[in-house]
Enzyme design. Structure first.
Site, PDB file in Angstrom:
ATOM      1  N   LYS A  10      37.671  38.025  45.401  1.00  0.00           N
ATOM      2  CA  LYS A  10      38.662  39.068  45.860  1.00  0.00           C
ATOM      3  C   LYS A  10      38.872  37.654  46.774  1.00  0.00           C
ATOM      4  O   LYS A  10      39.186  37.083  46.848  1.00  0.00           O
ATOM      5  CB  LYS A  10      37.030  39.820  47.184  1.00  0.00           C
ATOM      6  CG  LYS A  10      37.029  40.968  46.010  1.00  0.00           C
ATOM      7  CD  LYS A  10      36.027  41.471  46.565  1.00  0.00           C
ATOM      8  CE  LYS A  10      35.446  42.258  45.867  1.00  0.00           C
ATOM      9  NZ  LYS A  10      34.162  43.991  46.548  1.00  0.00           N
ATOM     10  N   TYR A  50      39.331  51.748  43.037  1.00  0.00           N
ATOM     11  CA  TYR A  50      38.919  52.296  44.364  1.00  0.00           C
ATOM     12  C   TYR A  50      38.249  53.249  44.370  1.00  0.00           C
ATOM     13  O   TYR A  50      38.059  54.261  45.454  1.00  0.00           O
ATOM     14  CB  TYR A  50      38.424  51.288  45.259  1.00  0.00           C
ATOM     15  CG  TYR A  50      38.055  49.276  44.811  1.00  0.00           C
ATOM     16  CD1 TYR A  50      36.888  49.495  44.597  1.00  0.00           C
ATOM     17  CD2 TYR A  50      39.167  48.597  45.486  1.00  0.00           C
ATOM     18  CE1 TYR A  50      36.383  48.591  44.992  1.00  0.00           C
ATOM     19  CE2 TYR A  50      38.259  47.077  45.042  1.00  0.00           C
ATOM     20  CZ  TYR A  50      37.593  47.312  44.335  1.00  0.00           C
ATOM     21  OH  TYR A  50      36.781  46.296  44.655  1.00  0.00           O
ATOM     22  N   ASN A 113      33.428  41.027  50.962  1.00  0.00           N
ATOM     23  CA  ASN A 113      32.371  39.788  49.893  1.00  0.00           C
ATOM     24  C   ASN A 113      32.595  39.370  49.215  1.00  0.00           C
ATOM     25  O   ASN A 113      32.093  38.981  48.262  1.00  0.00           O
ATOM     26  CB  ASN A 113      30.944  40.705  50.101  1.00  0.00           C
ATOM     27  CG  ASN A 113      32.161  42.278  49.092  1.00  0.00           C
ATOM     28  OD1 ASN A 113      33.061  41.846  48.862  1.00  0.00           O
ATOM     29  ND2 ASN A 113      31.141  43.740  48.329  1.00  0.00           N
ATOM     30  N   HIS A 116      33.910  41.474  43.006  1.00  0.00           N
ATOM     31  CA  HIS A 116      32.572  42.661  42.495  1.00  0.00           C
ATOM     32  C   HIS A 116      32.619  41.910  41.307  1.00  0.00           C
ATOM     33  O   HIS A 116      32.808  41.027  40.281  1.00  0.00           O
ATOM     34  CB  HIS A 116      34.466  43.462  42.219  1.00  0.00           C
ATOM     35  CG  HIS A 116      33.952  44.244  41.856  1.00  0.00           C
ATOM     36  ND1 HIS A 116      33.661  45.570  42.106  1.00  0.00           N
ATOM     37  CD2 HIS A 116      34.304  44.510  39.575  1.00  0.00           C
ATOM     38  CE1 HIS A 116      33.797  46.559  41.496  1.00  0.00           C
ATOM     39  NE2 HIS A 116      34.358  45.617  39.623  1.00  0.00           N
ATOM     40  N   GLU A 127      36.737  49.033  33.656  1.00  0.00           N
ATOM     41  CA  GLU A 127      37.791  47.922  34.728  1.00  0.00           C
ATOM     42  C   GLU A 127      38.199  47.541  33.717  1.00  0.00           C
ATOM     43  O   GLU A 127      39.047  46.689  34.192  1.00  0.00           O
ATOM     44  CB  GLU A 127      36.435  47.605  35.950  1.00  0.00           C
ATOM     45  CG  GLU A 127      36.118  49.048  36.611  1.00  0.00           C
ATOM     46  CD  GLU A 127      34.666  48.484  37.468  1.00  0.00           C
ATOM     47  OE1 GLU A 127      33.684  48.969  39.063  1.00  0.00           O
ATOM     48  OE2 GLU A 127      34.193  47.456  37.679  1.00  0.00           O
TER      49      GLU A 127
HETATM   50  P1  GDP Z   1      29.890  46.759  45.779  1.00  0.00           P
HETATM   51  O1  GDP Z   1      29.425  47.320  43.676  1.00  0.00           O
HETATM   52  O2  GDP Z   1      28.547  45.952  45.898  1.00  0.00           O
HETATM   53  O3  GDP Z   1      30.796  46.196  45.128  1.00  0.00           O
HETATM   54  O4  GDP Z   1      29.490  47.718  46.740  1.00  0.00           O
HETATM   55  P2  GDP Z   1      30.088  49.488  47.032  1.00  0.00           P
HETATM   56  O5  GDP Z   1      30.769  50.042  44.702  1.00  0.00           O
HETATM   57  O6  GDP Z   1      29.155  50.380  47.783  1.00  0.00           O
HETATM   58  O7  GDP Z   1      31.328  49.136  47.597  1.00  0.00           O
HETATM   59  C1  GDP Z   1      33.146  47.867  46.966  1.00  0.00           C
HETATM   60  C2  GDP Z   1      33.730  47.961  47.810  1.00  0.00           C
HETATM   61  O8  GDP Z   1      33.754  48.125  49.118  1.00  0.00           O
HETATM   62  C3  GDP Z   1      32.605  46.261  48.758  1.00  0.00           C
HETATM   63  O9  GDP Z   1      32.422  45.063  47.599  1.00  0.00           O
HETATM   64  C4  GDP Z   1      33.206  46.457  49.613  1.00  0.00           C
HETATM   65  O10 GDP Z   1      34.081  45.515  49.469  1.00  0.00           O
HETATM   66  C5  GDP Z   1      33.862  47.081  50.156  1.00  0.00           C
HETATM   67  N1  GDP Z   1      32.436  48.486  51.036  1.00  0.00           N
HETATM   68  C6  GDP Z   1      31.447  48.816  50.755  1.00  0.00           C
HETATM   69  N2  GDP Z   1      30.875  48.949  51.935  1.00  0.00           N
HETATM   70  C7  GDP Z   1      31.872  48.766  53.299  1.00  0.00           C
HETATM   71  C8  GDP Z   1      31.694  49.119  54.808  1.00  0.00           C
HETATM   72  O11 GDP Z   1      30.708  50.017  54.856  1.00  0.00           O
HETATM   73  N3  GDP Z   1      32.918  48.696  55.185  1.00  0.00           N
HETATM   74  C9  GDP Z   1      33.749  47.834  54.098  1.00  0.00           C
HETATM   75  N4  GDP Z   1      35.053  47.492  55.401  1.00  0.00           N
HETATM   76  N5  GDP Z   1      33.861  48.195  52.941  1.00  0.00           N
HETATM   77  C10 GDP Z   1      32.785  48.159  52.893  1.00  0.00           C
END
Ligand code: GDP
Length: 138
Positions: A10, A50, A113, A116, A127
């Site tokens: 990222k 997303y 973070n 991905h 994807e």
């Molecule tokens: P992943 O599968 O571990 O990537 O997590 P998710 O599918 O739940 O979320 C997708 C992405 O959205 C995450 O990798 C983060 O970059 C972002 N994200 C998830 N939760 C949060 C949050 O609470 N705040 C913010 N700013 N970004 C978030």
């Protein structure tokens, strides 16, 4: 269980110069790079990628972040790729990620973070199709 997953390094991690170290973790973790590209998403493209999170409160922030700088998109191969890669990257929130995981080492927050990883074989295909043409997969 499929043997392919999709990954992105990222914008936070490319900006901080972590690209090489993160690729090294992937390779040392047993993954083979099947395809890879350095690119940048527009806000519209990040929004499409997303789209599943459209109703979430962090969606706008996520779209802005994911289009804020270059990323690396890749296809990785390993037996049980999706689950093993999720283990290698660690929990979404780096504060909760296990020691030694990529997010524990390189991520700064739940939003920014570092990497991905697809969460299912079905999403890995969707994807991968988003980023790579047939010509780029061999
Ligand atoms: P992943 O599968 O571990 O990537 O997590 P998710 O599918 O739940 O979320 C997708 C992405 O959205 C995450 O990798 C983060 O970059 C972002 N994200 C998830 N939760 C949060 C949050 O609470 N705040 C913010 N700013 N970004 C978030």
């Amino acid at each position: 269980m499929g043997n392919l997953t999709f990954t992105m390094i990222k914008p936070d991690a490319t900006a901080k110069g972590y690209t090489g170290a993160i690729l090294d973790c992937m390779i040392k973790g047993g993954f083979t790079i099947k395809a890879m590209k350095w690119t940048r998403l527009t806000q519209e493209q990040a929004g499409d990628f997303y789209a599943v999170h459209k109703q979430r409160p962090f969606y706008d922030e996520l779209v802005k972040f994911m289009s804020s700088g270059p990323i690396i998109a890749g296809i990785l191969e390993k037996e049980n790729a999706v689950a093993d890669f999720r283990n290698l990257i660690g929990a979404t929130d780096p504060a909760k990620a296990a020691e030694g995981t990529i997010r524990k080492q390189f991520a700064s927050s739940i939003g920014e973070n570092a990497v991905h990883g697809s969460d299912s074989d079905e999403n890995a295909v969707i994807e991968t199709d988003f980023f790579f043409s047939k010509l780029e997969r061999f």
